[in-house]
Design a protein around this motif. Structure first.
Motif, PDB file in Angstrom:
ATOM      1  N   THR A   1      -0.416  -1.358  42.530  1.00  0.00           N
ATOM      2  CA  THR A   1      -0.410  -0.506  43.724  1.00  0.00           C
ATOM      3  C   THR A   1       0.460  -1.135  44.796  1.00  0.00           C
ATOM      4  O   THR A   1      -0.006  -1.994  45.558  1.00  0.00           O
ATOM      5  CB  THR A   1      -1.852  -0.337  44.269  1.00  0.00           C
ATOM      6  OG1 THR A   1      -2.669   0.134  43.212  1.00  0.00           O
ATOM      7  CG2 THR A   1      -1.891   0.674  45.423  1.00  0.00           C
TER       8      THR A   1
ATOM      9  N   LEU B   1       4.989   2.773  35.551  1.00  0.00           N
ATOM     10  CA  LEU B   1       4.340   3.711  34.637  1.00  0.00           C
ATOM     11  C   LEU B   1       4.750   3.404  33.195  1.00  0.00           C
ATOM     12  O   LEU B   1       3.935   3.381  32.279  1.00  0.00           O
ATOM     13  CB  LEU B   1       4.739   5.142  35.014  1.00  0.00           C
ATOM     14  CG  LEU B   1       4.034   6.280  34.292  1.00  0.00           C
ATOM     15  CD1 LEU B   1       2.534   6.209  34.491  1.00  0.00           C
ATOM     16  CD2 LEU B   1       4.574   7.625  34.799  1.00  0.00           C
TER      17      LEU B   1
ATOM     18  N   TYR C   1       3.128  -0.295  32.266  1.00  0.00           N
ATOM     19  CA  TYR C   1       1.691  -0.547  32.412  1.00  0.00           C
ATOM     20  C   TYR C   1       0.836   0.703  32.299  1.00  0.00           C
ATOM     21  O   TYR C   1      -0.375   0.640  32.355  1.00  0.00           O
ATOM     22  CB  TYR C   1       1.434  -1.259  33.761  1.00  0.00           C
ATOM     23  CG  TYR C   1       2.238  -2.530  33.870  1.00  0.00           C
ATOM     24  CD1 TYR C   1       3.420  -2.560  34.608  1.00  0.00           C
ATOM     25  CD2 TYR C   1       1.861  -3.672  33.161  1.00  0.00           C
ATOM     26  CE1 TYR C   1       4.194  -3.713  34.662  1.00  0.00           C
ATOM     27  CE2 TYR C   1       2.634  -4.832  33.208  1.00  0.00           C
ATOM     28  CZ  TYR C   1       3.795  -4.845  33.951  1.00  0.00           C
ATOM     29  OH  TYR C   1       4.574  -5.971  33.999  1.00  0.00           O
ATOM     30  N   GLY C   2       1.470   1.873  32.223  1.00  0.00           N
ATOM     31  CA  GLY C   2       0.716   3.106  32.003  1.00  0.00           C
ATOM     32  C   GLY C   2      -0.114   3.561  33.181  1.00  0.00           C
ATOM     33  O   GLY C   2      -0.920   4.475  33.067  1.00  0.00           O
ATOM     34  N   LYS C   3       0.045   2.896  34.343  1.00  0.00           N
ATOM     35  CA  LYS C   3      -0.744   3.325  35.502  1.00  0.00           C
ATOM     36  C   LYS C   3      -0.046   2.857  36.770  1.00  0.00           C
ATOM     37  O   LYS C   3       0.464   1.744  36.824  1.00  0.00           O
ATOM     38  CB  LYS C   3      -2.135   2.689  35.420  1.00  0.00           C
ATOM     39  CG  LYS C   3      -3.112   3.178  36.497  1.00  0.00           C
ATOM     40  CD  LYS C   3      -4.494   2.568  36.250  1.00  0.00           C
ATOM     41  CE  LYS C   3      -5.514   2.973  37.313  1.00  0.00           C
ATOM     42  NZ  LYS C   3      -5.049   2.902  38.711  1.00  0.00           N
TER      43      LYS C   3
ATOM     44  N   ARG D   1      -0.267   3.531  41.323  1.00  0.00           N
ATOM     45  CA  ARG D   1      -0.711   4.302  42.491  1.00  0.00           C
ATOM     46  C   ARG D   1       0.276   4.002  43.603  1.00  0.00           C
ATOM     47  O   ARG D   1       0.485   2.835  43.950  1.00  0.00           O
ATOM     48  CB  ARG D   1      -2.123   3.879  42.881  1.00  0.00           C
ATOM     49  CG  ARG D   1      -2.619   4.628  44.109  1.00  0.00           C
ATOM     50  CD  ARG D   1      -4.051   4.271  44.492  1.00  0.00           C
ATOM     51  NE  ARG D   1      -4.482   5.171  45.569  1.00  0.00           N
ATOM     52  CZ  ARG D   1      -5.589   5.904  45.531  1.00  0.00           C
ATOM     53  NH1 ARG D   1      -6.408   5.821  44.479  1.00  0.00           N
ATOM     54  NH2 ARG D   1      -5.918   6.698  46.514  1.00  0.00           N
TER      55      ARG D   1
ATOM     56  N   ALA E   1       2.707  11.948  31.299  1.00  0.00           N
ATOM     57  CA  ALA E   1       1.885  11.287  32.328  1.00  0.00           C
ATOM     58  C   ALA E   1       0.943  12.302  32.957  1.00  0.00           C
ATOM     59  O   ALA E   1       1.281  13.480  33.105  1.00  0.00           O
ATOM     60  CB  ALA E   1       2.794  10.692  33.403  1.00  0.00           C
TER      61      ALA E   1
ATOM     62  N   ILE F   1      -1.089   9.252  41.956  1.00  0.00           N
ATOM     63  CA  ILE F   1      -1.608   8.350  40.922  1.00  0.00           C
ATOM     64  C   ILE F   1      -1.134   8.894  39.585  1.00  0.00           C
ATOM     65  O   ILE F   1      -1.374  10.051  39.248  1.00  0.00           O
ATOM     66  CB  ILE F   1      -3.143   8.316  40.944  1.00  0.00           C
ATOM     67  CG1 ILE F   1      -3.627   7.853  42.336  1.00  0.00           C
ATOM     68  CG2 ILE F   1      -3.674   7.378  39.856  1.00  0.00           C
ATOM     69  CD1 ILE F   1      -5.031   8.285  42.657  1.00  0.00           C
TER      70      ILE F   1
ATOM     71  N   LYS G   1      -0.866   8.262  35.359  1.00  0.00           N
ATOM     72  CA  LYS G   1      -1.453   7.499  34.240  1.00  0.00           C
ATOM     73  C   LYS G   1      -0.851   8.020  32.935  1.00  0.00           C
ATOM     74  O   LYS G   1      -0.570   9.214  32.802  1.00  0.00           O
ATOM     75  CB  LYS G   1      -2.965   7.724  34.169  1.00  0.00           C
ATOM     76  CG  LYS G   1      -3.776   6.982  35.231  1.00  0.00           C
ATOM     77  CD  LYS G   1      -5.267   6.926  34.810  1.00  0.00           C
ATOM     78  CE  LYS G   1      -6.083   6.332  35.955  1.00  0.00           C
ATOM     79  NZ  LYS G   1      -6.845   7.364  36.702  1.00  0.00           N
TER      80      LYS G   1
ATOM     81  N   ASN H   1      -1.180   6.655  28.583  1.00  0.00           N
ATOM     82  CA  ASN H   1      -1.380   5.566  27.598  1.00  0.00           C
ATOM     83  C   ASN H   1      -0.010   5.104  27.122  1.00  0.00           C
ATOM     84  O   ASN H   1       0.291   3.930  27.119  1.00  0.00           O
ATOM     85  CB  ASN H   1      -2.207   6.077  26.397  1.00  0.00           C
ATOM     86  CG  ASN H   1      -3.599   6.460  26.896  1.00  0.00           C
ATOM     87  OD1 ASN H   1      -4.068   5.873  27.872  1.00  0.00           O
ATOM     88  ND2 ASN H   1      -4.196   7.469  26.301  1.00  0.00           N
TER      89      ASN H   1
END
Ligand code: EPZ
Length: 413
Positions: free
Chosen positions: A80, A100, A103-105, A107, A133, A143, A145, A147
């Motif tokens: 973040t 993204l 790390y797949g995530k 914010r 995503a 946000i 996300k 996988n």
């Protein structure tokens, strides 16, 4: 901070152009794509580079600075980017793609608008969503996300520079192949693709409107020197022409400046091209010209304010239409304070050349408007004070020193 500029000087001698701000920013974001050491050479000392390095540092990277060289090592621990830094610079949004992808995530606070327009990010998000995503909005943040991002076709409704760069970085480590159609053609995108390919990426077609990115499992460290800054170079070309001077602009790639040099020659400047330098001279009257800003290779929107300052004392009426951003005429009010005769109608500005401008106290609203006011101040009768010149420091390395070396008389207080 204020910049005091003595008018009626003629610029001469030589100036060395720094590496491109708009190439270095996405390349620094792309260092997130590897845990291995990345060394960047000839990085300009400008505020935006400082800001993005602070953000990447807060995410976990160690950054060593040795003069104009940056060394990135270490691994990302935080997904973040901090709001108080992100809100300082829209380009922070370029961190979304690499975070993204690896790390797949992520914010990230939604970038605000700025002086030149509301600056949407829908095309960036369209690309990430096309790759699978899940995108949510919460409390002013976006946000994302996934996988694993899966390659796909992405058509850009508009050839957005940032969206093209963000999607390239997201696709670099995705599963399968991504095609970006109606991609932006800017040289900074080619530079980003070259950088990622040097890390082991498989990107082809950068610089054309279809870019193919074959995802790879990982990317390694590398060393890289970004391209010279074509907008900084264009700014100095116009400053020399505006002051009826004669000078050499070193460390340029002439083909990146074709639209700018063509317009300056149309206005009466004489330009000689060498392989990595341009020599410019303007002695007669400035001829009025018509300009329409367009995505590359058209006339760059980032040069619109600067050429308007130059045309404000041409021998006739010029017309500039700004087709890229919706509100990039903030410099007009300030040029009017210096005696210019400019009328804006929607996205067009009609510039009736006056005999000469008169120095005044004026305000920089963004870095290119600030550069335009410096150009106006160098040519005007008397002294000009440009306030809020922090905007200028975001993208022009040592602009006062570089201009003083060319005969200007500028000082900060
Ligand atoms: C990059 O901004 C540059 N910034 C800008 O330079 C430059 O003016 C701009 O490209 C155009 O050349 C950097 O490279 C850091 P865009 P960016 O996405 O990526 C619309 C400077 O002075 N759009 O090509 O934000 C948008 O509204 C700065 O150095 C969407 O509609 O530009 C605008 O009208 C200022 N949806 C147009 O595209 C999106 O998702 C151009 O924006 C994205 C953009």
């Amino acid at each position: 901070m204020e910049m005091l500029i003595q008018g009626k000087i003629k610029l001469s001698g030589e100036v060395e152009i720094s590496s491109s701000k708009n190439a270095v920013l996405p390349i620094i974001a792309a260092t997130i794509l590897t845990d291995e050491k990345v060394v960047l050479h000839k990085v300009p000392h400008i505020k935006d580079v400082n800001t993005i390095c602070q953000i990447v540092g807060k995410l976990g990277k160690e950054i060593q600075e040795e003069d104009h060289q940056l060394i990135f090592t270490g691994i990302i621990q935080n997904l973040t980017p901090p709001y108080e830094l992100v809100r300082q610079m829209r380009a922070s949004f370029l961190l979304m793609g690499p975070l993204l992808s690896r790390y797949g995530k992520v914010r990230l606070s939604l970038p605000g608008g700025c002086a030149i327009g509301n600056r949407p990010i829908d095309l960036h998000l369209k690309g990430f969503a096309a790759m699978g995503a899940d995108i949510k909005f919460s409390g002013g943040d976006v946000i994302a996300k996934a996988n694993k991002l899966i390659g796909n076709h992405v058509y850009l409704d508009y050839p957005s520079v940032g969206a093209t760069e963000n999607i390239i970085m997201a696709a670099a480590l995705a599963e399968g192949t991504t095609w970006i159609e109606n991609a932006a053609l800017e040289p900074e995108i080619v530079d980003l693709a070259n950088f990622i390919n040097k890390m082991g990426g498989k990107i082809s077609g950068a610089g054309t409107n279809v870019i193919k990115i074959q995802g790879v499992d990982n990317l390694s460290g590398t060393e890289y020197t970004p391209i010279p800054d074509r907008i900084e170079a264009g700014t100095y070309l116009i400053a020399v022409a505006a002051t009826a001077g004669e000078a050499v602009i070193n460390n340029v790639i002439p083909e990146h400046l074709k639209s700018i040099t063509a317009k300056l020659e149309e206005s009466g400047a004489v330009i000689e091209e060498d392989k990595r330098a341009l020599k410019i001279k303007r002695e007669g009257k400035i001829k009025p010209v018509y300009i329409k800003t367009l995505p590359y290779p058209g006339f760059p929107t980032d040069m619109q304010a600067q050429i308007m300052a130059y045309l404000s004392f041409a021998a006739g009426t010029s017309i500039i239409s700004e087709s890229v951003f919706e509100n990039r005429f903030m410099h007009v009010q300030e040029l009017l304070r210096m005696g210019a005769d400019i009328k804006t109608e929607g996205k067009s500005a009609i510039i009736r050349g006056v005999k000469e401008l008169t120095g005044a106290r004026v305000k920089a609203s963004d870095l290119r408007a600030g550069a335009a006011l410096i150009i106006a101040g160098l040519s005007a009768q008397g002294k000009t004070i440009v306030t809020e010149n922090e905007h200028i420091e975001r993208g022009y390395e040592d602009i006062d020193k570089k201009l003083n070396q060319m005969g200007a008389n500028i000082y900060l207080n």
